[in-house]
Design a protein around this motif. Sequence first.
Motif, PDB file in Angstrom:
ATOM      1  N   ALA A  41      47.233  27.710  74.444  1.00  0.00           N
ATOM      2  CA  ALA A  41      47.005  26.421  73.779  1.00  0.00           C
ATOM      3  C   ALA A  41      48.308  25.648  73.631  1.00  0.00           C
ATOM      4  CB  ALA A  41      46.371  26.643  72.410  1.00  0.00           C
ATOM      5  N   ASN A  42      48.225  24.336  73.878  1.00  0.00           N
ATOM      6  CA  ASN A  42      49.364  23.444  73.677  1.00  0.00           C
ATOM      7  C   ASN A  42      49.157  22.485  72.520  1.00  0.00           C
ATOM      8  OD1 ASN A  42      51.332  24.155  75.672  1.00  0.00           O
ATOM      9  ND2 ASN A  42      49.941  23.389  77.226  1.00  0.00           N
ATOM     10  N   ALA A  43      47.913  22.368  72.039  1.00  0.00           N
ATOM     11  CA  ALA A  43      47.614  21.492  70.912  1.00  0.00           C
ATOM     12  C   ALA A  43      46.664  22.220  69.974  1.00  0.00           C
ATOM     13  CB  ALA A  43      46.988  20.186  71.399  1.00  0.00           C
ATOM     14  N   PHE A  44      46.826  21.952  68.680  1.00  0.00           N
ATOM     15  CA  PHE A  44      46.061  22.669  67.672  1.00  0.00           C
ATOM     16  C   PHE A  44      45.501  21.689  66.645  1.00  0.00           C
ATOM     17  CE2 PHE A  44      49.333  25.423  69.336  1.00  0.00           C
ATOM     18  CZ  PHE A  44      48.669  26.624  69.577  1.00  0.00           C
ATOM     19  N   THR A  45      44.409  22.103  66.003  1.00  0.00           N
ATOM     20  CA  THR A  45      43.903  21.347  64.865  1.00  0.00           C
ATOM     21  C   THR A  45      44.845  21.580  63.677  1.00  0.00           C
ATOM     22  OG1 THR A  45      42.544  23.108  63.901  1.00  0.00           O
ATOM     23  CG2 THR A  45      41.565  21.808  65.704  1.00  0.00           C
ATOM     24  N   ASP A  46      44.586  20.869  62.580  1.00  0.00           N
ATOM     25  CA  ASP A  46      45.426  21.051  61.397  1.00  0.00           C
ATOM     26  C   ASP A  46      44.893  22.139  60.467  1.00  0.00           C
ATOM     27  OD1 ASP A  46      43.214  19.772  60.408  1.00  0.00           O
ATOM     28  OD2 ASP A  46      44.292  18.025  59.624  1.00  0.00           O
ATOM     29  N   GLU A  47      43.881  22.894  60.920  1.00  0.00           N
ATOM     30  CA  GLU A  47      43.368  23.996  60.110  1.00  0.00           C
ATOM     31  C   GLU A  47      44.453  25.058  59.959  1.00  0.00           C
ATOM     32  OE1 GLU A  47      39.960  27.507  60.346  1.00  0.00           O
ATOM     33  OE2 GLU A  47      39.682  25.652  61.495  1.00  0.00           O
ATOM     34  N   PRO A  48      44.763  25.470  58.718  1.00  0.00           N
ATOM     35  CA  PRO A  48      45.850  26.436  58.534  1.00  0.00           C
ATOM     36  C   PRO A  48      45.492  27.820  59.038  1.00  0.00           C
ATOM     37  CG  PRO A  48      44.752  25.993  56.449  1.00  0.00           C
ATOM     38  CD  PRO A  48      44.176  25.026  57.442  1.00  0.00           C
ATOM     39  N   VAL A  49      46.515  28.572  59.396  1.00  0.00           N
ATOM     40  CA  VAL A  49      46.380  29.997  59.692  1.00  0.00           C
ATOM     41  C   VAL A  49      46.796  30.732  58.428  1.00  0.00           C
ATOM     42  CG1 VAL A  49      47.186  31.925  61.111  1.00  0.00           C
ATOM     43  CG2 VAL A  49      46.884  29.649  62.132  1.00  0.00           C
ATOM     44  N   THR A  50      45.888  31.504  57.857  1.00  0.00           N
ATOM     45  CA  THR A  50      46.140  32.111  56.558  1.00  0.00           C
ATOM     46  C   THR A  50      46.910  33.414  56.672  1.00  0.00           C
ATOM     47  OG1 THR A  50      44.104  33.420  56.526  1.00  0.00           O
ATOM     48  CG2 THR A  50      43.955  31.127  55.757  1.00  0.00           C
ATOM     49  N   GLU A  51      47.502  33.819  55.558  1.00  0.00           N
ATOM     50  CA  GLU A  51      48.172  35.120  55.519  1.00  0.00           C
ATOM     51  C   GLU A  51      47.180  36.244  55.764  1.00  0.00           C
ATOM     52  OE1 GLU A  51      50.678  38.040  52.496  1.00  0.00           O
ATOM     53  OE2 GLU A  51      50.422  35.918  51.976  1.00  0.00           O
ATOM     54  N   ASP A  52      45.954  36.101  55.252  1.00  0.00           N
ATOM     55  CA  ASP A  52      44.938  37.128  55.495  1.00  0.00           C
ATOM     56  C   ASP A  52      44.663  37.291  56.978  1.00  0.00           C
ATOM     57  OD1 ASP A  52      44.666  37.712  52.822  1.00  0.00           O
ATOM     58  OD2 ASP A  52      42.828  36.544  52.545  1.00  0.00           O
ATOM     59  N   GLN A  53      44.616  36.179  57.726  1.00  0.00           N
ATOM     60  CA  GLN A  53      44.399  36.262  59.172  1.00  0.00           C
ATOM     61  C   GLN A  53      45.555  36.990  59.857  1.00  0.00           C
ATOM     62  OE1 GLN A  53      43.687  31.956  59.550  1.00  0.00           O
ATOM     63  NE2 GLN A  53      41.849  32.458  60.726  1.00  0.00           N
ATOM     64  N   VAL A  54      46.778  36.649  59.457  1.00  0.00           N
ATOM     65  CA  VAL A  54      47.946  37.287  60.076  1.00  0.00           C
ATOM     66  C   VAL A  54      47.970  38.779  59.758  1.00  0.00           C
ATOM     67  CG1 VAL A  54      50.459  37.307  60.255  1.00  0.00           C
ATOM     68  CG2 VAL A  54      49.233  35.125  60.012  1.00  0.00           C
ATOM     69  N   ARG A  55      47.628  39.137  58.523  1.00  0.00           N
ATOM     70  CA  ARG A  55      47.581  40.557  58.159  1.00  0.00           C
ATOM     71  C   ARG A  55      46.509  41.297  58.957  1.00  0.00           C
ATOM     72  NH1 ARG A  55      50.315  42.507  53.828  1.00  0.00           N
ATOM     73  NH2 ARG A  55      51.507  40.997  52.597  1.00  0.00           N
ATOM     74  N   ALA A  56      45.364  40.641  59.165  1.00  0.00           N
ATOM     75  CA  ALA A  56      44.302  41.266  59.957  1.00  0.00           C
ATOM     76  C   ALA A  56      44.734  41.445  61.409  1.00  0.00           C
ATOM     77  CB  ALA A  56      43.029  40.421  59.879  1.00  0.00           C
ATOM     78  N   ILE A  57      45.455  40.462  61.948  1.00  0.00           N
ATOM     79  CA  ILE A  57      45.985  40.581  63.308  1.00  0.00           C
ATOM     80  C   ILE A  57      46.939  41.774  63.390  1.00  0.00           C
ATOM     81  CG2 ILE A  57      47.513  39.488  65.009  1.00  0.00           C
ATOM     82  CD1 ILE A  57      46.285  36.778  64.019  1.00  0.00           C
ATOM     83  N   HIS A  58      47.851  41.861  62.431  1.00  0.00           N
ATOM     84  CA  HIS A  58      48.802  42.987  62.431  1.00  0.00           C
ATOM     85  C   HIS A  58      48.084  44.321  62.335  1.00  0.00           C
ATOM     86  CE1 HIS A  58      52.259  45.498  61.689  1.00  0.00           C
ATOM     87  NE2 HIS A  58      51.661  45.958  60.612  1.00  0.00           N
ATOM     88  N   ASP A  59      47.006  44.367  61.553  1.00  0.00           N
ATOM     89  CA  ASP A  59      46.291  45.624  61.373  1.00  0.00           C
ATOM     90  C   ASP A  59      45.689  46.127  62.681  1.00  0.00           C
ATOM     91  OD1 ASP A  59      45.494  47.619  59.385  1.00  0.00           O
ATOM     92  OD2 ASP A  59      43.445  47.008  59.871  1.00  0.00           O
ATOM     93  N   LEU A  60      45.442  45.220  63.627  1.00  0.00           N
ATOM     94  CA  LEU A  60      44.983  45.621  64.956  1.00  0.00           C
ATOM     95  C   LEU A  60      46.153  45.973  65.867  1.00  0.00           C
ATOM     96  CD1 LEU A  60      42.200  43.015  65.850  1.00  0.00           C
ATOM     97  CD2 LEU A  60      41.877  45.428  65.285  1.00  0.00           C
TER      98      LEU A  60
END
Length: 202
Positions: free
Chosen positions: A25-44
């Motif tokens: 992706a080169n462009a993104f919406t303004d929807e935030p990426v949450t800490e919970d999402q990042v933690r879930a990514i790390h958990d995988l």
Amino acid sequence: MTDIIEPLALSKDAQDLLFRSARTANAFTDEPVTEDQVRAIHDLVKYAPTSMNIQPLRVTLLRSRESRERLVQHMAEGNQAKTLNAPLTAILSLDGDFHERAGEFFPDREEMIKGLFGSDEAMRLSTAQLNAALQIGYFIIGVRAAGLAAGPMTGFDAAAIDAEFFSGSARKTLVVVNIGRPAGENFPRLPRLRYEDVVTEL
């Protein structure tokens, strides 16, 4: 060629999410990426394989505009605006002192690992780079598994980013990744090498 689905354990929807439908992706919406999402990514992605379980990848998250302004001054012009406008940016770096934590993961091999890597910086860095690269591949798949898109980039002055963010440490920048919900149309899928071009069986 028709997608090969049946021999795989993942559902077709999961295969598409992680691979066939995913795009850089080169462009993104303004929807935030949450800490919970990042933690879930790390958990995988923490389960990525690394040699002797050394786990050299480090992730520095840049959420504020101020932190990304510090970054983009060291990036290629074509990467600057999209990085400033992404909901979240991650600097993926290697830790050249990974061997100092060997005892946490291999208590019975701590002395061996420190002895192997402690006195040979070139070997330590080449080992860290290869294994961090494996972890980076997992990281991108993890971002996709969260329903997000990743925009990995290598157009930057790595030494300048290291000086800006990691001065006095053994970290070395490898990839910068923008993360978020993609906006606009995807680039068309470019051709990939065929099985016959890639695989040789002996």
